[in-house]
Design a protein around this motif. Structure first.
Motif, PDB file in Angstrom:
ATOM      1  N   SER A  45      81.643  73.816 100.349  1.00 33.03           N
ATOM      2  CA  SER A  45      81.555  75.238 100.646  1.00 33.03           C
ATOM      3  C   SER A  45      81.251  75.483 102.108  1.00 33.03           C
ATOM      4  CB  SER A  45      80.488  75.899  99.765  1.00 33.03           C
ATOM      5  OG  SER A  45      79.335  75.103  99.647  1.00 33.03           O
ATOM      6  N   VAL A  46      81.415  76.725 102.472  1.00 30.87           N
ATOM      7  CA  VAL A  46      81.061  77.184 103.806  1.00 30.87           C
ATOM      8  C   VAL A  46      80.097  78.332 103.605  1.00 30.87           C
ATOM      9  CG1 VAL A  46      81.910  78.132 105.972  1.00 30.87           C
ATOM     10  CG2 VAL A  46      83.335  76.551 104.663  1.00 30.87           C
ATOM     11  N   ILE A  47      78.947  78.262 104.249  1.00 31.04           N
ATOM     12  CA  ILE A  47      77.965  79.330 104.035  1.00 31.04           C
ATOM     13  C   ILE A  47      77.643  80.028 105.345  1.00 31.04           C
ATOM     14  CG2 ILE A  47      76.885  78.089 102.118  1.00 31.04           C
ATOM     15  CD1 ILE A  47      74.484  77.651 104.084  1.00 31.04           C
ATOM     16  N   MET A  48      77.135  81.225 105.181  1.00 27.10           N
ATOM     17  CA  MET A  48      76.562  81.900 106.353  1.00 27.10           C
ATOM     18  C   MET A  48      75.453  82.801 105.843  1.00 27.10           C
ATOM     19  SD  MET A  48      79.898  84.021 106.583  1.00 27.10           S
ATOM     20  CE  MET A  48      80.384  82.866 105.307  1.00 27.10           C
ATOM     21  N   HIS A  49      74.516  83.075 106.729  1.00 28.20           N
ATOM     22  CA  HIS A  49      73.430  83.976 106.389  1.00 28.20           C
ATOM     23  C   HIS A  49      73.826  85.351 106.889  1.00 28.20           C
ATOM     24  CE1 HIS A  49      71.568  80.296 105.334  1.00 28.20           C
ATOM     25  NE2 HIS A  49      71.588  79.849 106.563  1.00 28.20           N
ATOM     26  N   PRO A  50      73.460  86.407 106.135  1.00 30.46           N
ATOM     27  CA  PRO A  50      73.903  87.747 106.538  1.00 30.46           C
ATOM     28  C   PRO A  50      73.345  88.134 107.910  1.00 30.46           C
ATOM     29  CG  PRO A  50      72.582  87.818 104.485  1.00 30.46           C
ATOM     30  CD  PRO A  50      72.644  86.394 104.919  1.00 30.46           C
ATOM     31  N   VAL A  51      74.180  88.771 108.715  1.00 36.04           N
ATOM     32  CA  VAL A  51      73.711  89.294 110.003  1.00 36.04           C
ATOM     33  C   VAL A  51      73.952  90.800 110.032  1.00 36.04           C
ATOM     34  CG1 VAL A  51      74.054  87.162 111.312  1.00 36.04           C
ATOM     35  CG2 VAL A  51      75.931  88.783 111.109  1.00 36.04           C
ATOM     36  N   VAL A  52      73.165  91.505 110.845  1.00 36.46           N
ATOM     37  CA  VAL A  52      73.229  92.969 110.876  1.00 36.46           C
ATOM     38  C   VAL A  52      74.552  93.451 111.475  1.00 36.46           C
ATOM     39  CG1 VAL A  52      72.135  95.047 111.816  1.00 36.46           C
ATOM     40  CG2 VAL A  52      70.718  93.145 110.976  1.00 36.46           C
ATOM     41  N   GLN A  97      73.364  85.389 119.874  1.00 35.17           N
ATOM     42  CA  GLN A  97      74.158  85.417 121.105  1.00 35.17           C
ATOM     43  C   GLN A  97      75.577  85.896 120.822  1.00 35.17           C
ATOM     44  OE1 GLN A  97      73.835  81.668 123.223  1.00 35.17           O
ATOM     45  NE2 GLN A  97      71.647  81.495 122.780  1.00 35.17           N
ATOM     46  N   GLY A  98      75.795  86.415 119.593  1.00 30.34           N
ATOM     47  CA  GLY A  98      77.098  86.965 119.245  1.00 30.34           C
ATOM     48  C   GLY A  98      78.130  85.922 118.904  1.00 30.34           C
ATOM     49  N   LYS A  99      77.694  84.691 118.681  1.00 29.59           N
ATOM     50  CA  LYS A  99      78.645  83.621 118.370  1.00 29.59           C
ATOM     51  C   LYS A  99      78.879  83.543 116.860  1.00 29.59           C
ATOM     52  CE  LYS A  99      76.971  81.070 122.365  1.00 29.59           C
ATOM     53  NZ  LYS A  99      78.083  81.236 123.304  1.00 29.59           N
ATOM     54  N   VAL A 100      80.059  83.076 116.507  1.00 34.00           N
ATOM     55  CA  VAL A 100      80.404  82.854 115.102  1.00 34.00           C
ATOM     56  C   VAL A 100      79.888  81.465 114.735  1.00 34.00           C
ATOM     57  CG1 VAL A 100      82.317  82.511 113.491  1.00 34.00           C
ATOM     58  CG2 VAL A 100      82.414  84.358 115.187  1.00 34.00           C
ATOM     59  N   LEU A 101      78.782  81.390 113.984  1.00 33.62           N
ATOM     60  CA  LEU A 101      78.296  80.082 113.550  1.00 33.62           C
ATOM     61  C   LEU A 101      78.628  79.895 112.082  1.00 33.62           C
ATOM     62  CD1 LEU A 101      75.409  77.952 114.579  1.00 33.62           C
ATOM     63  CD2 LEU A 101      75.963  78.106 112.146  1.00 33.62           C
ATOM     64  N   ILE A 102      79.392  78.855 111.822  1.00 35.68           N
ATOM     65  CA  ILE A 102      79.818  78.519 110.467  1.00 35.68           C
ATOM     66  C   ILE A 102      79.057  77.279 110.047  1.00 35.68           C
ATOM     67  CG2 ILE A 102      81.765  77.714 109.095  1.00 35.68           C
ATOM     68  CD1 ILE A 102      82.016  80.620 109.959  1.00 35.68           C
ATOM     69  N   CYS A 103      78.387  77.373 108.911  1.00 35.47           N
ATOM     70  CA  CYS A 103      77.624  76.235 108.419  1.00 35.47           C
ATOM     71  C   CYS A 103      78.329  75.720 107.169  1.00 35.47           C
ATOM     72  CB  CYS A 103      76.210  76.706 108.092  1.00 35.47           C
ATOM     73  SG  CYS A 103      75.129  75.415 107.528  1.00 35.47           S
ATOM     74  N   THR A 104      78.864  74.517 107.241  1.00 32.85           N
ATOM     75  CA  THR A 104      79.475  73.981 106.022  1.00 32.85           C
ATOM     76  C   THR A 104      78.377  73.394 105.149  1.00 32.85           C
ATOM     77  OG1 THR A 104      79.786  71.798 106.983  1.00 32.85           O
ATOM     78  CG2 THR A 104      81.579  73.371 107.265  1.00 32.85           C
ATOM     79  N   GLU A 105      78.593  73.413 103.870  1.00 32.24           N
ATOM     80  CA  GLU A 105      77.739  72.678 102.925  1.00 32.24           C
ATOM     81  C   GLU A 105      78.698  71.829 102.112  1.00 32.24           C
ATOM     82  OE1 GLU A 105      74.596  72.297 102.713  1.00 32.24           O
ATOM     83  OE2 GLU A 105      73.762  73.964 103.849  1.00 32.24           O
ATOM     84  N   PHE A 106      78.924  70.614 102.636  1.00 30.65           N
ATOM     85  CA  PHE A 106      79.968  69.756 102.072  1.00 30.65           C
ATOM     86  C   PHE A 106      79.529  69.075 100.783  1.00 30.65           C
ATOM     87  CE2 PHE A 106      81.760  68.794 106.572  1.00 30.65           C
ATOM     88  CZ  PHE A 106      82.677  69.818 106.473  1.00 30.65           C
ATOM     89  N   GLY A 107      79.173  69.838  99.750  1.00 36.48           N
ATOM     90  CA  GLY A 107      78.830  69.203  98.480  1.00 36.48           C
ATOM     91  C   GLY A 107      77.612  68.318  98.594  1.00 36.48           C
TER      92      GLY A 107
END
Lengths: 331, 331
Positions: free
Chosen positions: A151-158, A197-207
């Motif tokens: 999966s790919v996760i992210m935490h909600p941002v405003v 900093q306005g960057k797109v950070l993608i956090c994978t959770e590879f199983g």
């Protein structure tokens, strides 16, 4: 003169540069040299890929090394910087936290130049690598404790625009789950510092579980799909096959979706990741280790849910997380 | 008067008795009370089932507890004694060895009454539980490090009749693999002590990785098959489904079938358990953690083989076992 964190090569050099990110020595440990590759093909997206943030999640370092193998020949534009293991001390010890200072690297960002070794690593990443990128893939996994779908996760941002862009990039991986995770413990995460900093950070959770050849193939395919979506490589994105299926779903997990152990004992999972469970349905049971006459304690879901992650069977203390539930994301 | 290891109930009591095996206190740790159940249905086979010998193999304790749940109502004759976790200190710590004395319980049998806590546990098992049984199932698994098929293993013994009987009982589990394993490090194993007394000791290796509900169902089915074969319960034995298949094979692994890491680095598996690999075929590669320019070191098989177990991807030191090969057993 005190050393500052730096790269051993010039990022503006065209083509492939290989060297190290130097994390200066401190009071608790010597200087570290983290291997880094930069593939600079001119204008285009600027991507940073990091692995080994948590040392017991080996999928990231291995997928990163596969990219090191083929990306230099396939990348058509932009600049990709890859640091396969940003916490080598934890990778060698196969531990979540850094053995030298006992700190979770992913809770001490943006770090401190005069801090302990985890804080100095975070400081070096934050000051030297993060400014080079607009998009970051931080490659995590469920370690050997959590059964998670790739999966790919992210935490909600405003920031709604940033959130939409993160979901777009996350879904481009075409992994079985894209998850927006309202996490109870985000202070000091790499994610937050990058997103601020306005960057797109993608956090994978590879199983989770065994890091096998077939599992690595799925994760590598997911990252390749995202590289195609960013325009960094050419090709056709395809859903990797997971459990004989090719499908993706976008889910969300709220704070109340974390189920904790109501007692200590041996946790026995009674359902599996991605199972759909009805209200009151059984997730697992806790067995007392003290007596065979005690009735197992049942753990049930408060509302109908999808099981995102479930803990591998084994001993747990009171109040340890044993399951993360999820539901289809409402936009 | 010095306490001796003992059960808190009388094994000759008909029906179900539940209590504890008391391991006396010693210089390093207090007395332990290991939960034990005895199901005494009169004449017939005398079986001992133990789990939690290694604390990071949670499948055994959980399968044992499932048996505690249904065996009292299903067993038709004989006596079965179940001790779900014989090393509770290691189970709670999720470690292979006992945290108090750093010893591997399965290398200190038959133990010592005046030894450290691992040795006192082994002594209590050897003196109190082992004499009650003709057959022993010691429930192990591959932990989170080894990718193994669900299997039943035994180490070769000189006594040909005992060997044949062990293979017969092992094959009755109908798990995907029955393995005769020439192991380099058997001194102090529970197996050897039991076999030296002419007992049939069966060591399961219930796969590795995540301890999931579906994995536990396979292992429980295997033990149920063996209980049917021993005549302890009625029913029809069936091959459990593993990877969409129902099949079993009997293999052997020799001393030369252990492949060790030729360097330190991050091991990347390139094949999977049960793969058939040709002579010279690639098992996996080792990546240097120091540099991204170093060529990965290839690990290849010396002769055509079946992969019995392969290590999960991650950091390994020099000379760590990374693969166990096998081949069809020649009788």
């Amino acid at each position: 003169m005190k050393e500052t964190p730096h790269l051993t090569f010039d990022l503006d050099t065209p083509g492939v540069s290989i060297g190290h990110l130097i994390v200066p020595k401190g009071e608790d440990y010597e200087a570290l040299s983290l291997p880094v590759i930069s593939i600079n093909k001119g204008d285009g997206p600027r991507l940073l890929i990091t692995g080994g943030n948590h040392g017991n999640e080996s999928e990231g370092p291995l997928v990163a090394r596969r990219l090191v193998d083929w990306l230099p020949g396939s990348q058509t534009c932009g600049r990709v910087i890859i640091a396969p293991e940003i916490n080598p001390l934890a990778v060698k010890a196969f531990t979540r936290s850094t053995p030298v200072d006992g700190k979770n690297l992913n809770r001490v960002f943006p770090g401190r130049a005069d801090g302990s070794v985890s804080e100095r690593i975070a400081d070096a990443i934050s000051r030297v690598l993060l400014p080079t990128a607009d998009t970051v893939f931080d490659l995590h996994s469920g370690s050997s404790i959590w059964d998670l779908p790739p999966s790919v996760i992210m935490h909600p941002v405003v920031d709604a625009d940033l959130m939409a862009e993160m979901v777009r990039v996350a879904e481009a991986f075409k992994l079985p789950v894209t998850l927006v995770w309202e996490h109870p413990d985000t202070a000091g995460m790499f994610d937050i510092v990058a997103q601020n900093q306005g960057k797109v950070l993608i956090c994978t959770e590879f199983g989770g579980g065994i890091v096998s050849a077939s599992a690595l193939a799925i994760y590598e395919a997911g990252v390749r799909n995202a590289l195609i979506a960013l325009g960094l490589v050419e090709g056709k994105a395809e859903h990797p096959i997971f459990r004989q299926r090719q499908s993706s779903q976008t889910l969300e997990t709220r704070l109340s979706d974390e189920l904790k152990s109501p007692a200590r004992g041996i946790f026995e999972p009674r359902c599996s990741m991605l199972d759909e469970v009805k209200q009151g349905g059984l997730i697992g049971v806790l067995h007392s280790m003290e007596s065979l006459t005690a009735q197992p304690v049942e753990i049930c879901v408060p509302t109908a849910s999808i099981v995102y992650g479930i803990r591998s069977g084994g001993y747990v203390d009171l109040n340890e997380a044993v399951t993360y539930l999820a539901r289809p994301r409402k936009v």
